[in-house]
Design a protein around this motif. Sequence first.
Motif, short mmCIF file in Angstrom:
data_model
loop_
_atom_site.label_atom_id
_atom_site.label_comp_id
_atom_site.label_asym_id
_atom_site.label_seq_id
_atom_site.Cartn_x
_atom_site.Cartn_y
_atom_site.Cartn_z
N ASP A 67 58.74 34.34 2.23
CA ASP A 67 59.75 34.75 3.20
C ASP A 67 59.27 35.93 4.05
O ASP A 67 60.02 36.51 4.81
CB ASP A 67 61.10 35.06 2.52
CG ASP A 67 60.98 36.07 1.41
OD1 ASP A 67 59.85 36.58 1.19
OD2 ASP A 67 61.99 36.35 0.75
N ARG A 68 57.98 36.30 3.86
CA ARG A 68 57.37 37.28 4.75
C ARG A 68 55.92 36.89 4.97
O ARG A 68 55.39 36.05 4.23
CB ARG A 68 57.46 38.69 4.17
CG ARG A 68 56.83 38.87 2.78
CD ARG A 68 56.87 40.33 2.41
NE ARG A 68 56.60 40.61 1.02
CZ ARG A 68 56.61 41.85 0.54
NH1 ARG A 68 56.88 42.88 1.32
NH2 ARG A 68 56.36 42.08 -0.74
N LEU A 69 55.30 37.46 5.99
CA LEU A 69 53.88 37.18 6.19
C LEU A 69 53.12 38.50 6.21
O LEU A 69 53.21 39.27 7.17
CB LEU A 69 53.64 36.41 7.50
CG LEU A 69 52.14 36.13 7.75
CD1 LEU A 69 51.55 35.21 6.69
CD2 LEU A 69 51.92 35.52 9.12
N CYS A 70 52.42 38.75 5.11
CA CYS A 70 51.62 39.98 5.01
C CYS A 70 50.34 39.73 5.83
O CYS A 70 49.71 38.69 5.69
CB CYS A 70 51.26 40.25 3.56
SG CYS A 70 52.69 40.14 2.45
N PHE A 72 47.40 40.85 5.71
CA PHE A 72 46.11 40.77 5.02
C PHE A 72 45.92 39.41 4.34
O PHE A 72 44.83 39.09 3.88
CB PHE A 72 45.99 41.88 3.94
CG PHE A 72 46.92 41.64 2.78
CD1 PHE A 72 48.22 42.11 2.81
CD2 PHE A 72 46.51 40.90 1.68
CE1 PHE A 72 49.09 41.86 1.75
CE2 PHE A 72 47.37 40.64 0.62
CZ PHE A 72 48.66 41.13 0.66
N CYS A 73 47.00 38.63 4.26
CA CYS A 73 47.02 37.50 3.32
C CYS A 73 45.97 36.43 3.63
O CYS A 73 45.84 35.97 4.76
CB CYS A 73 48.40 36.85 3.28
SG CYS A 73 48.48 35.59 2.00
N GLY A 74 45.24 36.03 2.58
CA GLY A 74 44.22 35.00 2.72
C GLY A 74 44.64 33.71 2.03
O GLY A 74 43.83 32.79 1.90
N GLY A 116 51.47 29.15 -8.35
CA GLY A 116 50.90 30.13 -7.44
C GLY A 116 51.27 29.81 -6.00
O GLY A 116 51.95 28.84 -5.72
N GLY A 117 50.79 30.66 -5.12
CA GLY A 117 51.18 30.40 -3.74
C GLY A 117 50.44 31.25 -2.75
O GLY A 117 49.28 31.56 -2.94
N GLY A 118 51.19 31.66 -1.72
CA GLY A 118 52.61 31.64 -1.57
C GLY A 118 53.36 32.44 -2.64
O GLY A 118 52.80 33.17 -3.43
S1 SF4 Z 1 51.35 34.96 -0.52
FE1 SF4 Z 1 52.00 37.04 -1.09
S2 SF4 Z 1 50.51 38.27 -0.02
FE2 SF4 Z 1 50.46 36.28 0.99
S3 SF4 Z 1 51.98 36.38 2.67
FE3 SF4 Z 1 53.02 35.59 0.89
S4 SF4 Z 1 53.97 37.41 0.00
FE4 SF4 Z 1 52.36 38.13 1.31
#
Ligand code: SF4
Length: 459
Positions: A67-70, A72-74, A116-118
Amino acid sequence: MKASVTAEREVQDPSLAVAASNVPRYTSYPPANHFQPGIGAKLAETFLAAIERSKQASLYLHIPYCDRLCWFCGCHTKQTLSYAPIQTYIETLCEELRLLRNRLTRKPPLSRIHLGGGSPSLLRPAELAALKQAIDATFTFEPGCEISIEIDPSDVGSATIPSLTTFGMNRASIGVQDFDPQVQKAINRIQSYEVTRHVVEDLRRNGVNKINIDILYGLPHQDIARLLSTVEKVLSLKPERIALFGYAHVPWVKPHQRLIPEASLPGPEDRVTHARISATAIRDAGYVQIGIDHFSLPGDGLAMAARNGKLRRNFQGYTDDQSDVLIGLGASALSTFPGGYLQNHVATGRYSAQIKSGMLAHDRGFALNDDDRLRSWVIERLMCDFAFRRDDLVNAFGADALGLWNEACALAQGELAKIVSVEHGSFSIPAGSRHLARHVASHFDAYLSSNAFKYSKAV
Ligand code: SF4
Ligand SMILES: C[S@@+](CC[C@H](N)C(=O)[O-])C[C@H]1O[C@@H](n2cnc3c(N)ncnc32)[C@H](O)[C@@H]1O
């Protein structure tokens, strides 16, 4: 000129130049970017038979929503502010389990389930119950089966942890990254220490005592004081495991990472110092260092596996799981079999369409040959034990493996002379060079030079 490129050129110390080099993380050998598109379905015909033969298997379920987009996220994920796509996705995942069940003649026993995810912590009770029912119909559970779930603390309401424990969760993996407000703003991930502590307390109140926490170094605006303050706060929560990952800045793969200005990122020298000082602080608090980026309390399963030479590395990172079959379900999910690897379609739409048409969603795949198996074994031992023994190599693969041993000895006298040693039939990376394990492993990677793919920094 990009800051990181400048930094790479300015590195004078050869070991820093190595740290600044781009190499795979080796959660598999060969790495997933070498899997060939379009051959997954064909390979699955033979690979799936291994599930029938295996004494135990592990299951990974990928939930590609947050529900958010960090920034740094890979990870393979996308932001949704509505729950409807998640509901539909879980129906598809249950259908994928049913399709798999139709291919099996028995219910294989599971030693591990990982969501996991997500952010699987977004799942509501109805979807968790449907998923549990579909898993129960397909598999049996080994005694002590570990059921772990990745939790974004910002998702957690009063009903979240009880519904995850009803699903069976007995290990939780919590994302922290960094508690500093300026760093959090630069990565678009606001998360207070108090919210995180509350989640940890809630987990323990609900009987979940196995808790992992993820920290990242290499994030924008991080300095050693900020990072150590995050490490201290994480230590105060007393998790059983801590992962200290190096931020992989790969904007050519994840375009949203361009929202992080490269000039705000620590350079190679700072990354090495930050990783080293944080690791020392975690070890000083009584944790055992596991592989390149994990720490656990001495009584934890990972530390015991490392002590007994039983540490393994799979697509989820370090594990004490000994299964030779890892079944990945969901969009982009990766599977391991004795014969090779499979990956489901990455795009959620493509994955769902395939499942709805009544077919499993394998797209990419890789069949291992004898040389791959040998190199895979060496790379896994280097990433887990920082060493491998000539006799163990020959015991596992026969006298043919001596060619690779000779290759290792030549590297120890040549290109890797300053960072590895060969003594008493053991090739090892001494303590001072262990942060360069990915770089050392890359010298055993027969595919590295054949690929133009750009990896993340070695440290
Ligand atoms: S997987 Fe975790 S780190 Fe990546 S965008 Fe979603 S909440 Fe953020
Ligand atoms: C699926 S996420 C964690 C669960 C949850 N979504 C959350 O953010 O709290 C898994 C972990 O991958 C790590 N990660 C994500 N992107 C990364 C990157 N670019 N480089 C290194 N580690 C990364 C983070 O430490 C993160 O906690």
